[in-house]
Design a protein around this motif. Structure first.
Motif, mmCIF file in Angstrom:
data_model
loop_
_atom_site.group_PDB
_atom_site.id
_atom_site.type_symbol
_atom_site.label_atom_id
_atom_site.label_comp_id
_atom_site.label_asym_id
_atom_site.label_seq_id
_atom_site.Cartn_x
_atom_site.Cartn_y
_atom_site.Cartn_z
ATOM 1 N N THR A 7 0.778 -1.599 0.034
ATOM 2 C CA THR A 7 -0.076 -0.524 -0.273
ATOM 3 C C THR A 7 1.066 1.342 0.193
ATOM 4 O O THR A 7 2.062 1.394 0.267
ATOM 5 C CB THR A 7 -0.966 -0.225 1.208
ATOM 6 N N LEU A 8 0.332 2.863 0.076
ATOM 7 C CA LEU A 8 1.142 3.716 -0.246
ATOM 8 C C LEU A 8 1.285 3.772 0.628
ATOM 9 O O LEU A 8 3.148 3.987 1.509
ATOM 10 C CB LEU A 8 0.329 4.997 -0.308
ATOM 11 N N ASP A 9 0.500 3.835 1.988
ATOM 12 C CA ASP A 9 1.399 3.971 3.264
ATOM 13 C C ASP A 9 2.621 2.749 3.819
ATOM 14 O O ASP A 9 3.610 3.482 4.346
ATOM 15 C CB ASP A 9 0.132 3.775 4.501
ATOM 16 N N GLU A 10 3.044 1.622 3.057
ATOM 17 C CA GLU A 10 3.557 0.818 3.658
ATOM 18 C C GLU A 10 5.182 1.478 3.089
ATOM 19 O O GLU A 10 5.982 1.327 3.183
ATOM 20 C CB GLU A 10 2.942 -0.816 3.017
ATOM 21 N N LEU A 11 4.653 1.908 1.642
ATOM 22 C CA LEU A 11 5.530 2.055 0.428
ATOM 23 C C LEU A 11 6.831 3.938 1.496
ATOM 24 O O LEU A 11 7.680 3.522 1.541
ATOM 25 C CB LEU A 11 5.076 2.868 -0.741
ATOM 26 N N LYS A 12 5.178 4.287 1.779
ATOM 27 C CA LYS A 12 5.945 5.392 2.701
ATOM 28 C C LYS A 12 6.986 4.618 4.044
ATOM 29 O O LYS A 12 7.751 5.700 3.867
ATOM 30 C CB LYS A 12 4.706 6.581 2.787
ATOM 31 N N GLU A 13 6.630 4.236 4.720
ATOM 32 C CA GLU A 13 7.213 3.741 5.652
ATOM 33 C C GLU A 13 8.475 3.219 5.591
ATOM 34 O O GLU A 13 9.074 3.118 6.028
ATOM 35 C CB GLU A 13 5.868 2.563 6.605
ATOM 36 N N ALA A 14 8.597 2.689 4.269
ATOM 37 C CA ALA A 14 10.032 2.039 3.935
ATOM 38 C C ALA A 14 11.069 3.707 3.068
ATOM 39 O O ALA A 14 11.354 2.778 2.282
ATOM 40 C CB ALA A 14 9.547 0.993 2.740
ATOM 41 N N ASN A 15 10.672 4.696 3.107
ATOM 42 C CA ASN A 15 10.390 5.617 2.821
ATOM 43 C C ASN A 15 11.254 6.276 1.305
ATOM 44 O O ASN A 15 12.062 6.567 0.336
ATOM 45 C CB ASN A 15 12.217 5.892 2.831
ATOM 46 N N PHE A 16 9.932 5.395 0.647
ATOM 47 C CA PHE A 16 9.760 5.815 -1.026
ATOM 48 C C PHE A 16 8.883 7.274 -1.238
ATOM 49 O O PHE A 16 8.220 6.782 -0.120
ATOM 50 C CB PHE A 16 9.031 4.641 -1.542
ATOM 51 N N ASN A 17 9.412 7.965 -2.121
ATOM 52 C CA ASN A 17 9.038 8.809 -1.921
ATOM 53 C C ASN A 17 7.469 8.851 -2.829
ATOM 54 O O ASN A 17 7.790 9.842 -3.739
ATOM 55 C CB ASN A 17 9.792 10.556 -2.439
ATOM 56 N N VAL A 18 7.078 8.627 -2.564
ATOM 57 C CA VAL A 18 5.423 8.636 -3.255
ATOM 58 C C VAL A 18 4.145 9.471 -2.902
ATOM 59 O O VAL A 18 4.096 10.195 -2.241
ATOM 60 C CB VAL A 18 4.660 6.779 -2.746
ATOM 61 N N SER A 19 3.350 9.667 -3.638
ATOM 62 C CA SER A 19 2.718 10.573 -3.683
ATOM 63 C C SER A 19 1.276 9.999 -3.020
ATOM 64 O O SER A 19 1.211 9.180 -3.564
ATOM 65 C CB SER A 19 2.304 11.362 -5.528
ATOM 66 N N THR A 20 0.097 10.818 -2.245
ATOM 67 C CA THR A 20 -0.576 10.304 -1.877
ATOM 68 C C THR A 20 -2.103 11.304 -2.314
ATOM 69 O O THR A 20 -3.122 11.443 -1.994
ATOM 70 C CB THR A 20 -0.062 10.541 0.155
ATOM 71 N N ASP A 21 -1.129 11.997 -3.330
ATOM 72 C CA ASP A 21 -2.504 12.521 -3.861
ATOM 73 C C ASP A 21 -3.323 12.514 -5.052
ATOM 74 O O ASP A 21 -4.088 12.721 -5.149
ATOM 75 C CB ASP A 21 -2.343 14.037 -3.228
#
Length: 527
Positions: free
Chosen positions: A491-505
């Motif tokens: 998920t986007l939350d998991e990717l962000k937790e893994a320090n991937f700079n993904v867009s949530t917007d």
């Protein structure tokens, strides 16, 4: 010590008599190093400390040229400092990013004061004295501001120094050449032609316009303290390519080089007949040894990366006198005359370049995935009985990101291998060298694809400025993935937790959502 070395040591020691600083040669001779190799080590390290010289000698113990009487080659440059240097360095980065690498990127910003010349190892101290004497004689008349005028042609872009300031700088170069001839017995050719600070050289003609736009943003009136700097280089490798080691390499055969990250290797492109594909023959700057090395463990380095900085002379007195005379008001007037570049100016230039540039879509495949190399049972090879990850092979990733359902979700959503990470970084570096500008990044939600996008952006130095937009519609749901169900993706939350700079917007495309629903209906037997 041999008789010849004793005489040489006595000659060098006499030059140090009456000075407050002790000779750097004494501790090296006390360690048992011969005088001629100790002097060579001091010259090769810039005569900074005896410790650096002794480390150099230990690294070069197997250097076949250690006893050869090959002196260093020296040159004198006038280098900017302060805010002007920062602006020039920014130009270096932007010109390389937007217009790819050219000859100017091989060397730092400078004005050449004399051509490269040789100086015997035991006379290097005299060369330093020549620099000091020339600087002291010209200090009072050195210009407080060196005016730089932009000049552009089809293959050259740079600043010219004109009028009386140029005459004073040339006079300093001539004084140094004269003093070096007397004190160090060196033949120095001072620069007597047009003084210039090169911004770009031997570039593609269609890049001239962009380079000029970037150069006009430099504002050469920025605060600057000019420094004369003495550099040296190994004259044997002037026409060689310079490579920088990225990874550690332990030789498998006696004719291979040991590599440590950061090592510089000199490679002669005309003498590679003996090397197999993917290998090169080079000489290590750190050890002086020659051997084979894997080319994909290295990257191209700049020519000046291997130069040694010796002594500097800063022309600060003239600026101090002006400052004391006119006070802070003078400083403010100088800044008002050449105002700093505002964010609005920079954005206007970027907008103009974006309008001119042709927009295109670049499609990139992901790097090597672990299941391609280690097979379908790869996850069993790297899992402990309690479900934790460990690295059984160097081509496995160093670690895995955390997932809510644990390590089992990686079975159908595998990560990149170590080689896949390296491939992704090389792709990013190739894009950086090509001069392509990346404004948006879209990626499949598969972990290997998100990883590839991140490593490419890191090489482009855009990992913090551009967010990765995860687009499910790019994932090829039914062609490449086996099994009756769609894989569980991060998920986007998991990717962000893994320090991937993904867009949530970012909201993915509606047709992609429709495709997912169709696939689910097919799985349920409703299609």
């Amino acid at each position: 010590m041999a008789a010849g070395e004793t005489q040489l040591y006595a000659k060098v020691s006499n030059k140090h008599k009456g000075r407050s600083t002790p000779s750097l040669l004494d501790p090296l001779l006390g360690m048992g190093f011969p005088a001629h190799t100790a002097l060579k080590a001091l010259a090769a390290t810039g005569r900074k400390t005896a410790e650096e010289a002794s480390n150099w000698l230990r690294c070069h113990r197997d250097d076949p040229s250690l006893d050869d009487p090959i002196p260093q080659e020296y040159a004198l440059f006038l280098c900017p400092t302060g805010s002007l240097l920062e602006r020039l360095q920014e130009f270096w980065r932007e010109s390389k990013s937007q217009c790819t690498k050219n000859r100017a990127h091989e060397v730092f910003p400078h004005i050449t004061l004399c051509d490269f010349f040789t100086c015997e190892d035991h006379k290097v101290d005299c060369l330093y004295e020549a620099l000091k004497r020339a600087g002291d004689r010209i200090l009072g008349s050195f210009p407080s501001v060196v005016p730089l005028v932009l000049h552009s042609s089809i293959s050259y872009l740079g600043f010219f120094v004109n009028d009386s300031p140029a005459d004073v700088i040339r006079e300093f170069a001539i004084m140094f050449a004269t003093e070096a001839s007397v004190l160090a017995d060196c033949t120095v050719k001072p620069c007597t032609k047009q003084l210039h600070l090169t911004l770009a050289h031997k570039f593609y003609p269609h890049h001239q316009r962009t380079l000029e736009q970037l150069a006009r943003a430099i504002r050469p009136g920025h605060g600057c303290q000019w420094t004369a700097v003495l550099y040296s280089r190994d004259m044997r490798f002037v026409h060689y390519q310079t490579l920088r080691a990225l990874f550690q390499y332990k030789p498998q055969n006696v004719d291979e080089l040991t590599l440590s990250p950061g090592d510089y290797i000199f490679v002669d492109p005309t003498q590679q007949e003996e090397a197999s594909e993917g290998w090169v023959i080079g000489i290590s700057q750190r050890t002086g040894c020659r051997g084979f090395l894997p080319e994909n463990y290295t990257e191209q380095a700049s020519e000046s990366d291997t130069w040694v900085k010796h002594r500097t002379y800063t022309f600060s007195l003239a600026m101090d006198l002006i400052s004391r005379k006119d006070g802070e008001a003078s400083s403010r007037r100088n800044w008002e005359l050449y105002p700093s570049q505002t964010p609005r100016d920079i954005s206007s230039i970027q907008a103009l370049q974006a309008t001119i540039a042709r927009r295109s879509v670049l499609v990139v495949r992901h790097g090597e995935r672990v299941d391609q190399i280690f097979g379908k049972s790869w996850l069993q090879q790297c899992s402990t009985p309690d479900g934790k990850y460990y690295r059984p092979d160097l081509n496995f990733p160093y670690s895995l990101p955390r997932r809510s359902n644990g390590i089992k979700d990686f079975e159908n959503d595998p990560p990149l291998s170590s080689c896949g990470i390296f491939q992704s970084r090389m792709a990013g570096e190739a894009l950086l060298d090509s001069g392509l500008r990346v404004t948006s990044v879209f990626t499949s939600p598969a972990l290997r694809c998100v990883q590839t996008a991140r490593h490419i952006l890191e090489e482009l130095k855009l990992e913090k400025r551009i967010k990765i937009r995860v687009e499910p519609g790019i994932f090829e749901w039914t062609k490449w993935e086996s099994g009756r169900t769609t894989p569980t993706l991060m998920t986007l939350d998991e990717l962000k937790e893994a320090n991937f700079n993904v867009s949530t917007d970012y909201r993915f495309l509606l047709w992609a959502c429709a495709s997912v629903k169709k696939i689910k209906r097919k799985e349920n037997g409703n299609w």
